[in-house]
Motif scaffolding. Structure first.
Motif, PDB file in Angstrom:
ATOM      1  N   GLU A   1     -10.133  -1.283 -10.860  1.00  0.00           N
ATOM      2  CA  GLU A   1     -10.366  -2.678 -10.527  1.00  0.00           C
ATOM      3  C   GLU A   1     -11.164  -3.317 -11.657  1.00  0.00           C
ATOM      4  O   GLU A   1     -11.907  -2.627 -12.370  1.00  0.00           O
ATOM      5  CB  GLU A   1     -11.071  -2.837  -9.186  1.00  0.00           C
ATOM      6  N   PRO A   2     -11.019  -4.641 -11.867  1.00  0.00           N
ATOM      7  CA  PRO A   2     -11.666  -5.295 -13.000  1.00  0.00           C
ATOM      8  C   PRO A   2     -13.179  -5.086 -13.013  1.00  0.00           C
ATOM      9  O   PRO A   2     -13.827  -5.003 -11.969  1.00  0.00           O
ATOM     10  CB  PRO A   2     -11.301  -6.767 -12.803  1.00  0.00           C
ATOM     11  N   LEU A   3     -13.723  -5.046 -14.231  1.00  0.00           N
ATOM     12  CA  LEU A   3     -15.154  -4.852 -14.409  1.00  0.00           C
ATOM     13  C   LEU A   3     -15.935  -6.155 -14.400  1.00  0.00           C
ATOM     14  O   LEU A   3     -17.165  -6.149 -14.406  1.00  0.00           O
ATOM     15  CB  LEU A   3     -15.422  -4.120 -15.735  1.00  0.00           C
ATOM     16  N   GLY A   4     -15.231  -7.286 -14.402  1.00  0.00           N
ATOM     17  CA  GLY A   4     -15.881  -8.592 -14.394  1.00  0.00           C
ATOM     18  C   GLY A   4     -14.921  -9.664 -13.934  1.00  0.00           C
ATOM     19  O   GLY A   4     -13.776  -9.375 -13.543  1.00  0.00           O
ATOM     20  N   GLU A   5     -15.384 -10.909 -13.996  1.00  0.00           N
ATOM     21  CA  GLU A   5     -14.593 -12.035 -13.492  1.00  0.00           C
ATOM     22  C   GLU A   5     -14.203 -13.017 -14.592  1.00  0.00           C
ATOM     23  O   GLU A   5     -13.867 -14.165 -14.301  1.00  0.00           O
ATOM     24  CB  GLU A   5     -15.375 -12.765 -12.404  1.00  0.00           C
ATOM     25  N   LEU A   6     -14.198 -12.584 -15.841  1.00  0.00           N
ATOM     26  CA  LEU A   6     -13.802 -13.464 -16.934  1.00  0.00           C
ATOM     27  C   LEU A   6     -12.334 -13.854 -16.750  1.00  0.00           C
ATOM     28  O   LEU A   6     -11.454 -12.994 -16.772  1.00  0.00           O
ATOM     29  CB  LEU A   6     -13.996 -12.735 -18.264  1.00  0.00           C
ATOM     30  N   PRO A   7     -12.046 -15.139 -16.540  1.00  0.00           N
ATOM     31  CA  PRO A   7     -10.654 -15.547 -16.293  1.00  0.00           C
ATOM     32  C   PRO A   7      -9.724 -15.126 -17.416  1.00  0.00           C
ATOM     33  O   PRO A   7     -10.013 -15.325 -18.597  1.00  0.00           O
ATOM     34  CB  PRO A   7     -10.760 -17.078 -16.187  1.00  0.00           C
ATOM     35  N   GLY A   8      -8.610 -14.518 -17.040  1.00  0.00           N
ATOM     36  CA  GLY A   8      -7.601 -14.114 -18.001  1.00  0.00           C
ATOM     37  C   GLY A   8      -7.856 -12.799 -18.693  1.00  0.00           C
ATOM     38  O   GLY A   8      -7.065 -12.376 -19.538  1.00  0.00           O
ATOM     39  N   ALA A   9      -8.958 -12.124 -18.331  1.00  0.00           N
ATOM     40  CA  ALA A   9      -9.326 -10.905 -19.056  1.00  0.00           C
ATOM     41  C   ALA A   9      -8.576  -9.674 -18.583  1.00  0.00           C
ATOM     42  O   ALA A   9      -8.489  -8.686 -19.320  1.00  0.00           O
ATOM     43  CB  ALA A   9     -10.829 -10.660 -18.941  1.00  0.00           C
ATOM     44  N   TRP A  10      -8.034  -9.697 -17.371  1.00  0.00           N
ATOM     45  CA  TRP A  10      -7.432  -8.487 -16.796  1.00  0.00           C
ATOM     46  C   TRP A  10      -6.027  -8.771 -16.302  1.00  0.00           C
ATOM     47  O   TRP A  10      -5.788  -9.792 -15.634  1.00  0.00           O
ATOM     48  CB  TRP A  10      -8.286  -7.963 -15.642  1.00  0.00           C
ATOM     49  N   GLN A  11      -5.113  -7.854 -16.610  1.00  0.00           N
ATOM     50  CA  GLN A  11      -3.734  -7.988 -16.181  1.00  0.00           C
ATOM     51  C   GLN A  11      -3.357  -6.806 -15.290  1.00  0.00           C
ATOM     52  O   GLN A  11      -3.672  -5.651 -15.626  1.00  0.00           O
ATOM     53  CB  GLN A  11      -2.793  -8.009 -17.395  1.00  0.00           C
ATOM     54  N   PRO A  12      -2.686  -7.054 -14.154  1.00  0.00           N
ATOM     55  CA  PRO A  12      -2.276  -5.931 -13.300  1.00  0.00           C
ATOM     56  C   PRO A  12      -1.188  -5.100 -13.963  1.00  0.00           C
ATOM     57  O   PRO A  12      -0.274  -5.644 -14.593  1.00  0.00           O
ATOM     58  CB  PRO A  12      -1.751  -6.619 -12.040  1.00  0.00           C
ATOM     59  N   VAL A  13      -1.312  -3.793 -13.850  1.00  0.00           N
ATOM     60  CA  VAL A  13      -0.251  -2.897 -14.299  1.00  0.00           C
ATOM     61  C   VAL A  13       0.874  -2.970 -13.274  1.00  0.00           C
ATOM     62  O   VAL A  13       0.622  -2.862 -12.067  1.00  0.00           O
ATOM     63  CB  VAL A  13      -0.777  -1.457 -14.438  1.00  0.00           C
ATOM     64  N   PRO A  14       2.118  -3.166 -13.677  1.00  0.00           N
ATOM     65  CA  PRO A  14       3.201  -3.341 -12.702  1.00  0.00           C
ATOM     66  C   PRO A  14       3.397  -2.115 -11.813  1.00  0.00           C
ATOM     67  O   PRO A  14       3.096  -0.980 -12.198  1.00  0.00           O
ATOM     68  CB  PRO A  14       4.435  -3.569 -13.588  1.00  0.00           C
ATOM     69  N   GLU A  15       3.902  -2.363 -10.634  1.00  0.00           N
ATOM     70  CA  GLU A  15       4.255  -1.290  -9.707  1.00  0.00           C
ATOM     71  C   GLU A  15       5.291  -0.366 -10.357  1.00  0.00           C
ATOM     72  O   GLU A  15       6.164  -0.814 -11.104  1.00  0.00           O
ATOM     73  CB  GLU A  15       4.830  -1.903  -8.426  1.00  0.00           C
ATOM     74  N   SER A  16       5.175   0.936 -10.085  1.00  0.00           N
ATOM     75  CA  SER A  16       6.122   1.944 -10.573  1.00  0.00           C
ATOM     76  C   SER A  16       6.337   1.824 -12.083  1.00  0.00           C
ATOM     77  O   SER A  16       7.443   1.575 -12.567  1.00  0.00           O
ATOM     78  CB  SER A  16       7.464   1.825  -9.828  1.00  0.00           C
ATOM     79  N   SER A  17       5.251   2.014 -12.825  1.00  0.00           N
ATOM     80  CA  SER A  17       5.341   1.885 -14.275  1.00  0.00           C
ATOM     81  C   SER A  17       4.407   2.879 -14.957  1.00  0.00           C
ATOM     82  O   SER A  17       3.523   3.465 -14.345  1.00  0.00           O
ATOM     83  CB  SER A  17       4.989   0.458 -14.711  1.00  0.00           C
ATOM     84  N   TRP A  18       4.646   3.056 -16.246  1.00  0.00           N
ATOM     85  CA  TRP A  18       3.769   3.851 -17.099  1.00  0.00           C
ATOM     86  C   TRP A  18       3.475   3.043 -18.347  1.00  0.00           C
ATOM     87  O   TRP A  18       4.240   2.171 -18.750  1.00  0.00           O
ATOM     88  CB  TRP A  18       4.414   5.185 -17.491  1.00  0.00           C
ATOM     89  N   GLY A  19       2.341   3.337 -18.945  1.00  0.00           N
ATOM     90  CA  GLY A  19       1.985   2.693 -20.197  1.00  0.00           C
ATOM     91  C   GLY A  19       1.331   3.691 -21.123  1.00  0.00           C
ATOM     92  O   GLY A  19       0.718   4.668 -20.680  1.00  0.00           O
ATOM     93  N   ILE A  20       1.455   3.459 -22.415  1.00  0.00           N
ATOM     94  CA  ILE A  20       0.809   4.302 -23.415  1.00  0.00           C
ATOM     95  C   ILE A  20       0.001   3.416 -24.343  1.00  0.00           C
ATOM     96  O   ILE A  20       0.460   2.353 -24.774  1.00  0.00           O
ATOM     97  CB  ILE A  20       1.821   5.152 -24.212  1.00  0.00           C
ATOM     98  N   VAL A  21      -1.216   3.845 -24.624  1.00  0.00           N
ATOM     99  CA  VAL A  21      -2.089   3.185 -25.593  1.00  0.00           C
ATOM    100  C   VAL A  21      -2.119   4.070 -26.833  1.00  0.00           C
ATOM    101  O   VAL A  21      -2.554   5.222 -26.771  1.00  0.00           O
ATOM    102  CB  VAL A  21      -3.509   3.007 -25.028  1.00  0.00           C
ATOM    103  N   VAL A  22      -1.657   3.540 -27.950  1.00  0.00           N
ATOM    104  CA  VAL A  22      -1.560   4.321 -29.180  1.00  0.00           C
ATOM    105  C   VAL A  22      -1.711   3.379 -30.364  1.00  0.00           C
ATOM    106  O   VAL A  22      -1.318   2.202 -30.290  1.00  0.00           O
ATOM    107  CB  VAL A  22      -0.207   5.075 -29.241  1.00  0.00           C
ATOM    108  N   LYS A  23      -2.304   3.853 -31.437  1.00  0.00           N
ATOM    109  CA  LYS A  23      -2.450   3.027 -32.625  1.00  0.00           C
ATOM    110  C   LYS A  23      -1.086   2.583 -33.124  1.00  0.00           C
ATOM    111  O   LYS A  23      -0.165   3.374 -33.227  1.00  0.00           O
ATOM    112  CB  LYS A  23      -3.185   3.809 -33.722  1.00  0.00           C
ATOM    113  N   GLY A  24      -0.987   1.305 -33.423  1.00  0.00           N
ATOM    114  CA  GLY A  24       0.266   0.772 -33.934  1.00  0.00           C
ATOM    115  C   GLY A  24       1.112   0.068 -32.912  1.00  0.00           C
ATOM    116  O   GLY A  24       2.129  -0.523 -33.260  1.00  0.00           O
ATOM    117  N   GLY A  25       0.718   0.124 -31.637  1.00  0.00           N
ATOM    118  CA  GLY A  25       1.483  -0.604 -30.634  1.00  0.00           C
ATOM    119  C   GLY A  25       1.565   0.102 -29.298  1.00  0.00           C
ATOM    120  O   GLY A  25       2.001   1.255 -29.242  1.00  0.00           O
ATOM    121  N   ASP A  26       1.144  -0.582 -28.253  1.00  0.00           N
ATOM    122  CA  ASP A  26       1.226  -0.036 -26.901  1.00  0.00           C
ATOM    123  C   ASP A  26       2.648  -0.223 -26.367  1.00  0.00           C
ATOM    124  O   ASP A  26       3.417  -1.056 -26.864  1.00  0.00           O
ATOM    125  CB  ASP A  26       0.238  -0.748 -25.975  1.00  0.00           C
TER     126      ASP A  26
END
Length: 278
Positions: free
Chosen positions: A243-268
């Motif tokens: 859950e978000p760590l703060g209330e800064l508008p626009g700072a947090w985006q929900p990860v879509p249902e039934s999805s995966w993501g990778i964080v890697v140098k050069g492009g997520d």
């Protein structure tokens, strides 16, 4: 259930996320706003990779509530890392003990989970017997989360993490069908090899627990040019949270249902998560 965060980016003190934000992970251990339980007091853990240290991660895990752990506070203000996982636990029935606290570690890999396998006690034998003998001795606790990790290792986590977790999820669902257990799997998962970070959001009934990722830092700097914290972070910094760590508008985006993501140098990257039958 539980709450967790995963950080990848500019080296920061661990306390910057565990303690300082308005809705920090420590605050969520007492006052979760989006979890099944408001209080997550059945243990805490942090796994981190040293900035100049060995590739294997270091673990700190405690069985007490995160809000009262003085050792965690000392650690948080003295350890700096560019990649770490942190987790606060709310037990789904297994014992409150150190070996049941997340993250779990195998070699250079870390794994943490929020969710559960429904009727795990009924399914546990079939699930555990599918773990490769090479990985089985590393199971130290009694949670469904640790069994999921070792099944993912068995199905090739070290070579192809997305396919391995999809195979793990498909296997859990197939075992559950044989036992007549409906909608068995609920999970948000973070796993990392110290260089790349993967996050997964999935449940058998397609109503998964919450998961968010920060908006690109470069975009946030344009929105909030006077925010000094944003100027200390690299453009590639990513924070994945239950859950978000703060209330800064626009700072947090929900990860879509039934999805995966990778964080890697050069492009997520982001892709659909589809369980695979073994």
């Amino acid at each position: 259930m539980c709450r967790w965060l995963a950080y990848s980016g500019s080296p920061i003190l661990i306390e910057e996320l565990l303690y300082k934000p308005r809705y920090s992970l420590i605050d969520q251990s007492m006052h979760s706003r989006m979890g099944v339980e408001t209080t997550n007091g059945d243990g805490v853990g942090v796994g981190w990779y040293g900035v100049d240290g060995p590739p294997e991660p270091t673990l700190f895990r405690g069985v007490g509530p995160a809000w009262g752990d003085v050792n965690l506070r000392e650690l948080g203000r003295s350890i700096s890392s560019s990649l770490f996982l942190a987790h606060i636990r709310a037990s789904t029935g297994t014992a409150v003990q150190q070996t049941n606290c997340h993250p779990f570690r195998f070699g250079r890999w870390l794994w943490q989970h929020n969710g559960s396998i429904r009727e795990f006690a009924r399914l546990k034998r079939d699930l555990v017997l599918a773990v490769d003998p090479a990985f089985y001795p590393s199971i130290a606790g009694s949670t469904d989360s640790e069994v999921m990790f070792h099944l993912a290792l068995t199905f090739g986590l070290e070579d192809d993490p997305v396919r391995a977790v999809e195979r793990m999820a498909g296997f859990v669902e197939s075992v559950a069908r044989r036992h007549g257990v409906p909608d068995p799997l609920q999970m948000t998962v973070a796993t990392t090899d110290g260089e790349r970070l993967w996050a997964f959001r999935y449940s058998s009934q397609r109503e998964s627990r919450s998961l968010f990722v920060n908006t690109a830092v470069s975009a946030l700097r344009e929105l909030y040019p006077d925010n000094e914290n944003l100027h200390r972070l690299s453009d590639e910094t990513r924070i994945v949270v239950s859950e978000p760590l703060g209330e800064l508008p626009g700072a947090w985006q929900p990860v879509p249902e039934s999805s995966w993501g990778i964080v890697v140098k050069g492009g997520d990257r982001l892709g659909p998560f589809r369980p695979l039958e073994r």
